[in-house]
Design an enzyme around this catalytic site. Structure first.
Site, PDB file in Angstrom:
ATOM      1  N   ASP A  60      -4.145   0.995   3.151  1.00  0.00           N
ATOM      2  CA  ASP A  60      -2.909   1.526   2.876  1.00  0.00           C
ATOM      3  C   ASP A  60      -2.797   1.573   1.392  1.00  0.00           C
ATOM      4  O   ASP A  60      -1.578   1.600   0.700  1.00  0.00           O
ATOM      5  CB  ASP A  60      -1.694   0.447   3.140  1.00  0.00           C
ATOM      6  CG  ASP A  60      -1.139   0.413   4.647  1.00  0.00           C
ATOM      7  OD1 ASP A  60      -1.161   1.655   4.806  1.00  0.00           O
ATOM      8  OD2 ASP A  60      -1.432  -0.467   5.346  1.00  0.00           O
ATOM      9  N   GLU A  65       3.057   2.145  -4.741  1.00  0.00           N
ATOM     10  CA  GLU A  65       4.330   1.816  -5.168  1.00  0.00           C
ATOM     11  C   GLU A  65       4.581   0.391  -4.855  1.00  0.00           C
ATOM     12  O   GLU A  65       5.515  -0.444  -5.410  1.00  0.00           O
ATOM     13  CB  GLU A  65       5.564   2.703  -4.484  1.00  0.00           C
ATOM     14  CG  GLU A  65       6.913   1.983  -4.695  1.00  0.00           C
ATOM     15  CD  GLU A  65       7.814   2.904  -3.756  1.00  0.00           C
ATOM     16  OE1 GLU A  65       8.660   3.382  -4.323  1.00  0.00           O
ATOM     17  OE2 GLU A  65       7.838   3.113  -2.751  1.00  0.00           O
ATOM     18  N   ASP A  66       3.999  -0.151  -3.628  1.00  0.00           N
ATOM     19  CA  ASP A  66       4.094  -1.375  -3.161  1.00  0.00           C
ATOM     20  C   ASP A  66       3.825  -2.705  -3.963  1.00  0.00           C
ATOM     21  O   ASP A  66       4.134  -3.650  -3.908  1.00  0.00           O
ATOM     22  CB  ASP A  66       3.992  -1.403  -1.640  1.00  0.00           C
ATOM     23  CG  ASP A  66       4.639  -0.550  -0.509  1.00  0.00           C
ATOM     24  OD1 ASP A  66       5.885  -0.518  -1.047  1.00  0.00           O
ATOM     25  OD2 ASP A  66       4.139   0.064   0.041  1.00  0.00           O
ATOM     26  N   ARG A  85      -2.449  -6.467   2.598  1.00  0.00           N
ATOM     27  CA  ARG A  85      -2.499  -5.237   1.409  1.00  0.00           C
ATOM     28  C   ARG A  85      -2.604  -5.935   0.196  1.00  0.00           C
ATOM     29  O   ARG A  85      -2.318  -5.565  -1.061  1.00  0.00           O
ATOM     30  CB  ARG A  85      -0.988  -4.719   1.566  1.00  0.00           C
ATOM     31  CG  ARG A  85      -0.706  -3.809   2.551  1.00  0.00           C
ATOM     32  CD  ARG A  85       0.273  -2.726   2.607  1.00  0.00           C
ATOM     33  NE  ARG A  85      -0.017  -2.103   1.514  1.00  0.00           N
ATOM     34  CZ  ARG A  85       0.913  -0.947   0.918  1.00  0.00           C
ATOM     35  NH1 ARG A  85       2.185  -0.763   1.431  1.00  0.00           N
ATOM     36  NH2 ARG A  85       0.405  -0.389  -0.360  1.00  0.00           N
ATOM     37  N   ARG A 130       9.311  -7.399   4.602  1.00  0.00           N
ATOM     38  CA  ARG A 130       8.113  -7.390   3.748  1.00  0.00           C
ATOM     39  C   ARG A 130       8.411  -8.274   2.360  1.00  0.00           C
ATOM     40  O   ARG A 130       7.599  -8.624   1.596  1.00  0.00           O
ATOM     41  CB  ARG A 130       7.649  -6.277   3.114  1.00  0.00           C
ATOM     42  CG  ARG A 130       7.203  -5.210   4.409  1.00  0.00           C
ATOM     43  CD  ARG A 130       5.784  -5.683   4.555  1.00  0.00           C
ATOM     44  NE  ARG A 130       5.286  -5.028   5.904  1.00  0.00           N
ATOM     45  CZ  ARG A 130       4.577  -3.882   5.653  1.00  0.00           C
ATOM     46  NH1 ARG A 130       4.479  -3.303   4.506  1.00  0.00           N
ATOM     47  NH2 ARG A 130       4.218  -3.090   6.640  1.00  0.00           N
ATOM     48  N   HIS A 165      11.402  -0.539   4.505  1.00  0.00           N
ATOM     49  CA  HIS A 165      11.860  -0.727   3.050  1.00  0.00           C
ATOM     50  C   HIS A 165      13.180  -0.362   2.683  1.00  0.00           C
ATOM     51  O   HIS A 165      13.616   0.657   3.159  1.00  0.00           O
ATOM     52  CB  HIS A 165      10.906   0.111   1.966  1.00  0.00           C
ATOM     53  CG  HIS A 165       9.615  -0.567   2.011  1.00  0.00           C
ATOM     54  ND1 HIS A 165       8.369   0.308   2.193  1.00  0.00           N
ATOM     55  CD2 HIS A 165       8.919  -1.830   2.029  1.00  0.00           C
ATOM     56  CE1 HIS A 165       7.217  -0.543   2.207  1.00  0.00           C
ATOM     57  NE2 HIS A 165       7.782  -1.811   1.987  1.00  0.00           N
ATOM     58  N   CYS A 252       6.410   6.213  -2.264  1.00  0.00           N
ATOM     59  CA  CYS A 252       5.251   5.124  -2.105  1.00  0.00           C
ATOM     60  C   CYS A 252       3.987   5.448  -2.752  1.00  0.00           C
ATOM     61  O   CYS A 252       3.099   4.574  -2.891  1.00  0.00           O
ATOM     62  CB  CYS A 252       5.391   4.786  -0.723  1.00  0.00           C
ATOM     63  SG  CYS A 252       4.974   5.942   0.228  1.00  0.00           S
TER      64      CYS A 252
END
Ligand code: CIR
Length: 262
Positions: A60, A65-66, A85, A130, A165, A252
Site C-alpha cells: 500500500d 497520504e496516510d 502499513r 484506522r 476514511h 491518497c
C-alpha cells in the site's frame, strides 16, 4: 508553489489492505501507467512533484497520504491503523524532515492521513477503524489551539460510517465548498459549507484532490463530475481504476504542501 510527494506503485499492490471493497485482480502495469498520468496531472496543476521509488515490501506504499500530515508550520508522521502499513512511515518521514519540523503520533495512538481534512484553521479528523481516540488526542496536543505559539488549529473529530476514511466521504473542492456523501458522514458536521452531494449511483465519488483552483478527479464518476462542473469546479480527470481496486482514491496518492522553496 506547492510540492507533492508521491511514491511509485509497488508490484505487490495486489496484496493491499482492503476494508470496504471486494478484492479483484489488479493490472500492475496499468496501475503504474495510471499513476504516472496522475503525477503529470499534479505537475499540470503547478505542483513540484517529488517521486519516491516504490517500497516493494509494502503493497500500500503508493498511498503516501496516510503516513503523514503536512501543515504549513509542522509535519507529523502518523501511526497507521493497519499494522501492515507502519513500515511505510520512516521513509516519508525522511522526505519531510528537510521541509518541516517533524513530530509523530506514538503508540497506542493511530491515525491514517486519509482521515485528516484541513479546511482553513480547522482540522477535521475521521473517527474510523484506522484512527483512534488516542491518535486524535495526540494530534490535538501537537497542533491544537494552544500549540504553534497560540496559533494552532481547532481539531474536530467527525464520526464516519461504512467507509475507510473521512476523505472517502467528504473533501474540499473550492473555497467554502465540500463534496460529500451524506450516507457516510453526517452532513451537519459541514453545515458551515456549501455542500455538493455525490450522485447516489457513485458512493465513492466524494474524494477529489484540490490543487489551487483545480480538482484532480477520477474518470469513473461521470455523474458526480457533471454536478461539479455545473457548480463551476474545474476538473482534471484522471483514470485511477486500478488504484481504486486497492481502495485508493485521488487524495491518497500524494502529500501536497506549500513549497518552502517558493
Ligand atoms: C488501505 O487500505 O490502507 C489501502 N489499501 C488504501 C488506502 C487509501 N488511502 C486513502 O484513501 N487515504
Amino acid at each position: 508553489m506547492q510540492a507533492a510527494i508521491t511514491r511509485d506503485v509497488s508490484r505487490s499492490l495486489a496484496a493491499c489492505e482492503l476494508s470496504y471493497v471486494d478484492r479483484t485482480p489488479i493490472d500492475i502495469e496499468r496501475a503504474q501507467y495510471q499513476h504516472a498520468a496522475y503525477r503529470r496531472a499534479l505537475e499540470a496543476c503547478g505542483c513540484r512533484v517529488i517521486a519516491l521509488p516504490a517500497l516493494e515490501a509494502y503493497p500500500d506504499a503508493v498511498f503516501v497520504e496516510d503516513v503523514a500530515i503536512v501543515l504549513d508550520e509542522i509535519a507529523i508522521s502518523t501511526r497507521p491503523g493497519a499494522p501492515s502499513r507502519r513500515g511505510e512511515v520512516a521513509s516519508i518521514a525522511d522526505a519531510l524532515r528537510d521541509v518541516r519540523p517533524l513530530r509523530s503520533i506514538e503508540s497506542p495512538g493511530t491515525i491514517d492521513g486519509g482521515d485528516v481534512l484541513r479546511i482553513g484553521r480547522t482540522i477535521y479528523v475521521g473517527q474510523s477503524r484506522r484512527t483512534n481516540a488516542a491518535g486524535i488526542a495526540q494530534l490535538a496536543e501537537l497542533v491544537g489551539a494552544d500549540s504553534i505559539g497560540g496559533q494552532g488549529y481547532t481539531v474536530q473529530p467527525v464520526p464516519i460510517r461504512e467507509c475507510l476514511h473521512l476523505k472517502s466521504s467528504v473533501t474540499l473542492v473550492a473555497d467554502g465548498v465540500v463534496l460529500i456523501n451524506p450516507d457516510w458522514v453526517d452532513a451537519n458536521a459541514f453545515a458551515a459549507f456549501r455542500r455538493i452531494e455525490i450522485d447516489a449511483d457513485e458512493p465513492h465519488a466524494a474524494n477529489g484532490l484540490r490543487i489551487g483552483d483545480r480538482v484532480i478527479y477520477p474518470a469513473s464518476f461521470a455523474k458526480t463530475a457533471r454536478r461539479l462542473v455545473e457548480a463551476g469546479v474545474a476538473l482534471d480527470i484522471v483514470d485511477v481504476s486500478e488504484l481504486q481496486k486497492a481502495e485508493g482514491a485521488v487524495t491518497c496518492c500524494s502529500l501536497v504542501f506549500r513549497d518552502a522553496a517558493s
